[in-house]
Design an enzyme around this catalytic site. Structure first.
Site, PDB file in Angstrom:
ATOM      1  N   GLN A  57       0.815  -1.215   0.000  1.00  0.00           N
ATOM      2  CA  GLN A  57       0.000   0.000   0.000  1.00  0.00           C
ATOM      3  C   GLN A  57       0.847   1.262   0.000  1.00  0.00           C
ATOM      4  O   GLN A  57       2.038   1.238   0.306  1.00  0.00           O
ATOM      5  CB  GLN A  57      -0.891   0.015   1.245  1.00  0.00           C
ATOM      6  CG  GLN A  57      -0.096  -0.027   2.554  1.00  0.00           C
ATOM      7  CD  GLN A  57      -0.885  -0.549   3.721  1.00  0.00           C
ATOM      8  OE1 GLN A  57      -2.081  -0.342   3.783  1.00  0.00           O
ATOM      9  NE2 GLN A  57      -0.243  -1.246   4.644  1.00  0.00           N
ATOM     10  N   GLU A 132       1.325  -8.478  11.863  1.00  0.00           N
ATOM     11  CA  GLU A 132       1.023  -7.402  10.901  1.00  0.00           C
ATOM     12  C   GLU A 132       1.560  -7.805   9.531  1.00  0.00           C
ATOM     13  O   GLU A 132       2.682  -8.293   9.416  1.00  0.00           O
ATOM     14  CB  GLU A 132       1.683  -6.102  11.407  1.00  0.00           C
ATOM     15  CG  GLU A 132       1.878  -5.000  10.386  1.00  0.00           C
ATOM     16  CD  GLU A 132       0.584  -4.422   9.829  1.00  0.00           C
ATOM     17  OE1 GLU A 132      -0.297  -4.029  10.610  1.00  0.00           O
ATOM     18  OE2 GLU A 132       0.467  -4.369   8.579  1.00  0.00           O
ATOM     19  N   ASP A 181      -7.091  -5.252  15.028  1.00  0.00           N
ATOM     20  CA  ASP A 181      -6.771  -3.836  14.819  1.00  0.00           C
ATOM     21  C   ASP A 181      -6.558  -3.627  13.323  1.00  0.00           C
ATOM     22  O   ASP A 181      -5.430  -3.479  12.858  1.00  0.00           O
ATOM     23  CB  ASP A 181      -5.496  -3.494  15.616  1.00  0.00           C
ATOM     24  CG  ASP A 181      -5.173  -2.031  15.539  1.00  0.00           C
ATOM     25  OD1 ASP A 181      -5.977  -1.271  14.981  1.00  0.00           O
ATOM     26  OD2 ASP A 181      -4.101  -1.636  16.030  1.00  0.00           O
TER      27      ASP A 181
HETATM   28  N1  SPD Z   1     -10.971   4.641   8.059  1.00  0.00           N
HETATM   29  C1  SPD Z   1      -9.970   4.287   8.992  1.00  0.00           C
HETATM   30  C2  SPD Z   1     -10.381   3.147   9.838  1.00  0.00           C
HETATM   31  C3  SPD Z   1      -9.239   2.545  10.516  1.00  0.00           C
HETATM   32  C4  SPD Z   1      -9.589   1.622  11.595  1.00  0.00           C
HETATM   33  N2  SPD Z   1      -8.468   0.971  12.110  1.00  0.00           N
HETATM   34  C5  SPD Z   1      -7.285   1.683  12.209  1.00  0.00           C
HETATM   35  C6  SPD Z   1      -6.156   0.854  12.659  1.00  0.00           C
HETATM   36  C7  SPD Z   1      -5.053   1.670  13.141  1.00  0.00           C
HETATM   37  N3  SPD Z   1      -4.205   0.948  13.986  1.00  0.00           N
END
Ligand code: SPD
Length: 305
Positions: A57, A132, A181
Site C-alpha cells: 500500500q 502485521e 486492529d
Molecule cells: N478509516 C480508517 C479506519 C481505521 C480503523 N483501524 C485503524 C487501525 C489503526 N491501527
C-alpha cells in the site's frame, strides 16, 4: 445553597474566533478523505513528511495543521497525534479489564503499534504478539510516532510479519484475547472481516477468551457493523457493541464488537485492578466511566443489530 453561576463578561474586543469559512485559506493544502460519495473528513496539511509505497500500500506521514502528525494508509487516515488515542485505548483496555487474567494477547494488524503499546500498559500481560502484514507500516511508525510505538521495545512484545489469516489457520496456539486492529474492509484486509475468519479466531481462543474486532462507523457503515454483529452472534455466546469518539475517522464515531466465550464486559469489569492501574496508565480517553458508557447505543444502532 446552590452555587452561583458566573456570568460571562461582555468583551468589546472580539476574543472568540469566528470560524473561517475557508476563503482566506484558498491556497492552502487540504486533504479530504471522502466517504459514501457525498461527504468527507478534511484536514489542513502543513507538509508531507514522508511518502512511500510498500509492497502492499501507499503510506504517507503528514503534519496536519491542527492534530499533529498523522499516518495515512492507502489514502485513509489511521491515526493522528491529536486524536486522544481513543481508538487504541478502547480496543485494548475494554477487553483487558473484562478478563480476570489476560496473560496472552494477540493483535492482528495494528501496524502503528498504538494498540500494542496500550496492551503492554497491563502488567498482567505476559506476552503480546502482533501479527502485521506490512512491516513497512511498523518501520514508518517507529520513525515518526515514538509515543505510539513505545511498546515495541517491551520484552513481552513479539512482532510477526505475515498474513494474519494464514497465521491463525496454521498455528495450534491459543490466546486469552485476540484484538483485530484492522484497516478498513478493502484489499487484503477484507477477508479478516468475514465470518469464516471469525470462526477460526473462536477456535484459537482459550475457553474463557475474548475477541474484539474494530467494526467501522455506525453512521457510514451501519451495514458492515450490523452484519459483523450478526455473524459474530452466531459464533460467540456473548456479543456486545461499544463505541468511541474518534475525531479522525469518518463520522468521528467508531464501533468495536466485543465477543466473549465467558466474561461480560460490564459485569466482569475488574474495578480493583482498574483503580490500581488507572493513574499509571496515563490514558487520554479510556476510563471506568467510558468503559461502562461506551456500551450505550443510539436507537438507530440498536435497531440495526
Ligand atoms: N478509516 C480508517 C479506519 C481505521 C480503523 N483501524 C485503524 C487501525 C489503526 N491501527
Amino acid at each position: 445553597m446552590s452555587a452561583k453561576i458566573k456570568t460571562k463578561r461582555a468583551n468589546k474586543s472580539a476574543d472568540v474566533k469566528i470560524s473561517d469559512p475557508g476563503l482566506a485559506d484558498a491556497g492552502a493544502f487540504w486533504y479530504t478523505e471522502r466517504h459514501d460519495g457525498h461527504s468527507g473528513n478534511t484536514f489542513k496539511i502543513n507538509r508531507i513528511i514522508e511518502s512511500t509505497q510498500s509492497k502492499f500500500q501507499r503510506i504517507d506521514v503528514v503534519e496536519t495543521a491542527g492534530l499533529g502528525k498523522a499516518l495515512i494508509l492507502y489514502g485513509s487516515l489511521m491515526v493522528a497525534e491529536g486524536d486522544h488515542n481513543a481508538y487504541n485505548e478502547m480496543l485494548a483496555h475494554v477487553p483487558l479489564f473484562s478478563h480476570p487474567k489476560p496473560e496472552d494477547v494477540l493483535i492482528i494488524g495494528g501496524g502503528d503499534c498504538g494498540c500494542l503499546t496500550n496492551v503492554l500498559k497491563h502488567p498482567e500481560v505476559k506476552r503480546a504478539t502482533m501479527c502485521e502484514l506490512d512491516k513497512e507500516v511498523v518501520e514508518v511508525s517507529k520513525r515518526h510516532f515514538p509515543r505510539l510505538t513505545a511498546g515495541v521495545k517491551d520484552k513481552r512484545a513479539k512482532l510477526i510479519f505475515r498474513d494474519g489469516k494464514n497465521f491463525l489457520e496454521t498455528t495450534r496456539k491459543k490466546w486469552d484475547l485476540i484484538l483485530l486492529d484492522l484497516s478498513d474492509p478493502v484489499g487484503p484486509a477484507a477477508e479478516l472481516f468475514q465470518a469464516s475468519f471469525h470462526r477460526t479466531i473462536y477456535e484459537r481462543l482459550n475457553d474463557d477468551g475474548i475477541l474484539v474486532a474494530q467494526s467501522e462507523s455506525p453512521f457510514y457503515n451501519l451495514d458492515i457493523t450490523a452484519s459483523m454483529y450478526g455473524n459474530l452472534s452466531n459464533i460467540f455466546p456473548q456479543v456486545h457493541l461499544y463505541t468511541c469518539h474518534m475525531i479522525v475517522y469518518p463520522s468521528a464515531y467508531w464501533s468495536f464488537t466485543f465477543c466473549s466465550k465467558k466474561y461480560h464486559p460490564q459485569d466482569d469489569f475488574d474495578h480493583e485492578r482498574y483503580k490500581r492501574l488507572a493513574r499509571k496508565m496515563k490514558n487520554d480517553y479510556y476510563n471506568d466511566d467510558i468503559h461502562f458508557g461506551s456500551f450505550a447505543l443510539p436507537e438507530f444502532v440498536r435497531r440495526a443489530l
